[in-house]
Scaffold this motif. Sequence first.
Motif, mmCIF file in Angstrom:
data_model
loop_
_atom_site.group_PDB
_atom_site.id
_atom_site.type_symbol
_atom_site.label_atom_id
_atom_site.label_comp_id
_atom_site.label_asym_id
_atom_site.label_seq_id
_atom_site.Cartn_x
_atom_site.Cartn_y
_atom_site.Cartn_z
ATOM 1 N N MET A 42 1.050 -1.276 0.126
ATOM 2 C CA MET A 42 -0.142 0.310 -0.196
ATOM 3 C C MET A 42 0.823 1.028 -0.211
ATOM 4 N N LEU A 44 0.693 5.643 -1.765
ATOM 5 C CA LEU A 44 -0.653 6.362 -2.391
ATOM 6 C C LEU A 44 0.385 6.969 -3.132
ATOM 7 N N LEU A 130 -6.156 5.325 -0.754
ATOM 8 C CA LEU A 130 -4.611 3.985 -0.663
ATOM 9 C C LEU A 130 -5.743 2.963 -1.862
#
Length: 186
Positions: A42, A44, A130
């Motif tokens: 994960m 951004l 996200l």
Amino acid sequence: METIRAFIAVDVGAEIRAALDALQRKLKKTHANVRWVKPRNMHLTLAFLGHLAPEKIEPLGRALDGALRGQAPFELVAAGTGTFGKPSHPRVVWAGIHECPALLQLQTGVLAALRDAGVDYDDKPFSPHLTLGRVKGPEHTESLLQKVGNFKDCELGRTPVDAVELIQSLLTPHGAEYAVLHRAEM
């Protein structure tokens, strides 16, 4: 010519990753047909580059270093959930990012660095989020949407932002594998 699949992103840190992992576990109980993003992957995304020529990596790294010079570190807050796509046919389940002028300034600087380095990028409007998972089929979608709605206002953690990363994405049968090619610090 050989190219690599790449993007520029902000690392979301351990606190946010742990909260998103816990959130995913709750959403998985809906049994919806979703390919969930591994918490360790994960991030951004500030700019998706697509296919990047290897000889562009070094000049892009220098351009990113220059773009971040003078930018002050800031805090990123993950909060809320939602989906992209039609309400009846969501494509992506996401966690949101609180409005953050410093993040928008950072992303603008990254795009300027890309232009300076002569690197093409996907110029879709920036929508800070996200990705939790990609919906693969309609099974149990209604239950998933209801559960996602339950978390639309929850805070999911905070992390300091003091760098951006140029990341290679290698697609494998088991999902994407990422490698940091360059880290530009503020």
